[in-house]
Structure formats: C-alpha cells, structure tokens
Write a protein that holds these residues in place. Structure first.
Motif, mmCIF file in Angstrom:
data_model
loop_
_atom_site.group_PDB
_atom_site.id
_atom_site.type_symbol
_atom_site.label_atom_id
_atom_site.label_comp_id
_atom_site.label_asym_id
_atom_site.label_seq_id
_atom_site.Cartn_x
_atom_site.Cartn_y
_atom_site.Cartn_z
ATOM 1 N N ALA A 1 0.827 -1.209 0.000
ATOM 2 C CA ALA A 1 0.000 0.000 0.000
ATOM 3 C C ALA A 1 0.861 1.258 0.000
ATOM 4 O O ALA A 1 0.473 2.286 -0.567
ATOM 5 N N VAL A 2 2.035 1.158 0.622
ATOM 6 C CA VAL A 2 2.913 2.331 0.700
ATOM 7 C C VAL A 2 3.840 2.422 -0.511
ATOM 8 O O VAL A 2 4.024 3.495 -1.096
ATOM 9 N N HIS A 3 4.404 1.281 -0.923
ATOM 10 C CA HIS A 3 5.458 1.297 -1.935
ATOM 11 C C HIS A 3 5.014 0.828 -3.320
ATOM 12 O O HIS A 3 5.797 0.856 -4.262
ATOM 13 N N GLY A 4 3.778 0.350 -3.425
ATOM 14 C CA GLY A 4 3.278 -0.034 -4.733
ATOM 15 C C GLY A 4 3.418 -1.514 -5.017
ATOM 16 O O GLY A 4 3.966 -2.283 -4.218
ATOM 17 N N PRO A 5 2.933 -1.960 -6.175
ATOM 18 C CA PRO A 5 2.870 -3.384 -6.524
ATOM 19 C C PRO A 5 4.236 -4.032 -6.767
ATOM 20 O O PRO A 5 4.299 -5.252 -6.963
ATOM 21 N N ALA A 6 5.304 -3.235 -6.765
ATOM 22 C CA ALA A 6 6.626 -3.844 -6.905
ATOM 23 C C ALA A 6 6.969 -4.711 -5.689
ATOM 24 O O ALA A 6 7.796 -5.620 -5.772
#
Length: 310
Positions: free
Chosen positions: A251-256
């Motif tokens: 949720a914070v850093h994205g789907p990576a």
C-alpha cells in the motif's frame, strides 16, 4: 491407538503418527530423581544414569536386564517387506502397541524412517566408520559425552553389541548384502540426549560389519494433542500476519513489493510439518523414594561397586 501416515508437501512418506490413549505409564519407563535417571522395564532396572554436575555428560550403568518386545524377525518377512519402511513401520507400531514392555504412553508419537543420525555422516567417511563412532562404548558402565558429541545424538545399546562373528550377526550380514535387512528400532530419550536401541542390536552390528547404512525407525514424542489445535492456530496466525504486513508495504510502496505468499507459504508448510514430526522432551516419572531409592538400586545392580564415581 490411532495411526496415520505423515508425508512431506511433495508426498514423500516420513513416518507414522501414533496417537496413544489410556496408557498412563509405560512398561519401559524413565524415572527421575534429581539429576539421576532410572530406566525400568516393568520391575526390572535396565539402565541407571547420573548426569554430570557440570552438565557435560552422563555416567551410565547397564544391567543386562533389557528384553526386546519385538519377536524374532524371519528372513522371509525381511524379503517381503524389503525396501518398504512404511510397511515395516506399521509392523513395528503394532509391536509397540501390543507389548506391555514398550515405552509408549498416552500422547502423540512419531515412528519415522528419518533420523538426524543419517544426516551427520560426512562425505568420504565409510558407513562402518561413522556408525561405529556413534555407538556409546562401555559395559556395564560408560559415559555419554555431551561436550564432545554435543547435539550428535549418539546410539546407546541396551545390551553389549554382538561381534561380527556372532551367529545372528552372520545371518543378518547376508540380509544386509541382499538389501533385505529389517530396520533398527531406536528411541530418542531427551534426558540422555541419545538414542536407545529398542530392537536390532545384531542388525546394526551386521550393517557396520558390511559397511552399509542401517535402515532405521526412530521413535520419539511429538506435540501433544492438547496443544496441537493451539499450535496450528499460532502457525496460521503467523501466516496471516505476514500477508497483512506485506499488504501494508504494498500500500505504501506499490505493486513492486511482493504479496508475501512466496515467503510465508513455505514457512507455514514447515511449521505445520514440524507439529507432526518435531521431537518433544521425553516424559520421566518421579522415582518413588527419590534419590535414596535410586542409590539403593545402584548398590544392588552394581553389587556394591564404587559407582557412580562422581
């Protein structure tokens, strides 16, 4: 008793889970009196042990009174069951249940074809050299060295090992060469930090004489049924917490950021597997009469010799 097969995630058979009920004290029983242990079979003293006050090892005295509860194993049975530890395990499980002289008591046990002993043989070391080195020497008395053999879980025979020329050993050597040798039955006793040979002294001697890895069945306690549900809930809770943690990172850093299943999933599988396989401490019953009783038994079985020496 309920028995069920235990397998790994890939379907490979590991052993039999034995759920024993209504057997409050075993015929082959470990009694404790402070730092001293007595292994008794019915009313017969089998093994006395005195733990070093520095916790570096254990002095022991074998009485020669141990009697195997496994009937003689015929060569034709060995040929029929050759190469099938699963079928051997079911046969030995029946012997364990049927005999009043076995170490089974209420709780959950594992009778497994896998043992840490098998994983410790170093490359380049012959089976004869390795398994010979794992045998605890000395009769009637000897010493289990926890300092030198820390964590190696040696093998303590409950009677003197027969020599390579013994008639039983000669017969088993032939079976060893044919690949039909029945397994050696071991019992891991945590208070000694070693394995006791319940059955198969001559078979182990034959395997050593032929320098082959002996087939084994190892018996030890596993997680009690009363704790099993709670332990499973803890394992599943850990899995769910890990997925939630990775979801927060995503949720914070994205789907990576991965979803965590590739890490938490195998951990959950290992935790659940350990609940059926991991060794638990051996139960010991308080010795009636305590240390005074232990010393009286020691005086009787050693005929008044100066033992233990510490």
């Amino acid at each position: 008793m309920r028995r069920s097969d235990v397998t790994r995630h890939d379907g490979r058979w590991v052993g039999l889970s034995l759920d024993v009920q209504d057997r409050h004290q075993p015929g082959l029983c470990v009694f404790s009196a402070g730092p001293r242990l007595l292994v008794s079979q019915q009313s017969r003293a089998v093994l006395l042990a005195d733990v070093d006050e520095r916790l570096a090892g254990v002095e022991f005295w074998r009485t020669g009174e141990y009697r195997s509860f496994v009937p003689p194993l015929r060569a034709d049975v060995g040929r029929v069951l050759a190469g099938s530890p699963q079928r051997w395990a079911h046969r030995f499980a029946q012997y364990l249940v049927d005999s009043p002289d076995s170490p089974l008591h209420e709780g959950r046990w594992l009778l497994s074809c896998e043992s840490p002993l098998q994983r410790r043989c170093r490359a380049g070391t012959s089976h004869a050299e390795y398994w010979g080195s794992m045998l605890v020497e000395g009769h009637p008395d000897g010493y289990i060295d926890w300092f030198f053999h820390a964590g190696s879980w040696e093998v303590l025979p409950l009677r003197p090992m027969p020599g390579p020329g013994d008639s039983s050993v000669k017969a088993y050597r032939r079976q060893a060469r044919e690949g039909t040798l029945p397994p050696v039955l071991l019992w891991w006793v945590s208070g000694l930090d070693c394995h006791l040979i319940l059955d198969g002294h001559a078979r182990l001697a034959a395997a050593i004489a032929e320098s082959i890895e002996p087939p084994l069945l190892q018996l030890h306690r596993t997680v009690p049924r009363d704790d099993l549900a709670a332990r499973i809930d803890d394992a599943v809770g850990f899995y769910e917490d890990e997925l939630a943690r990775f979801a927060g990172l995503r949720a914070v850093h994205g789907p990576a950021v991965p979803d965590g299943a590739a890490t938490a999933g195998p951990q959950l599988v290992r935790l659940l597997h350990d609940l059926n396989t991991a060794a638990q401490l051996t139960w010991a019953w308080p010795l009636p009469g305590g240390e005074a009783r232990w010393r009286r038994v020691a005086q009787e079985v050693t005929a008044g010799q100066d033992w233990p020496r510490t």
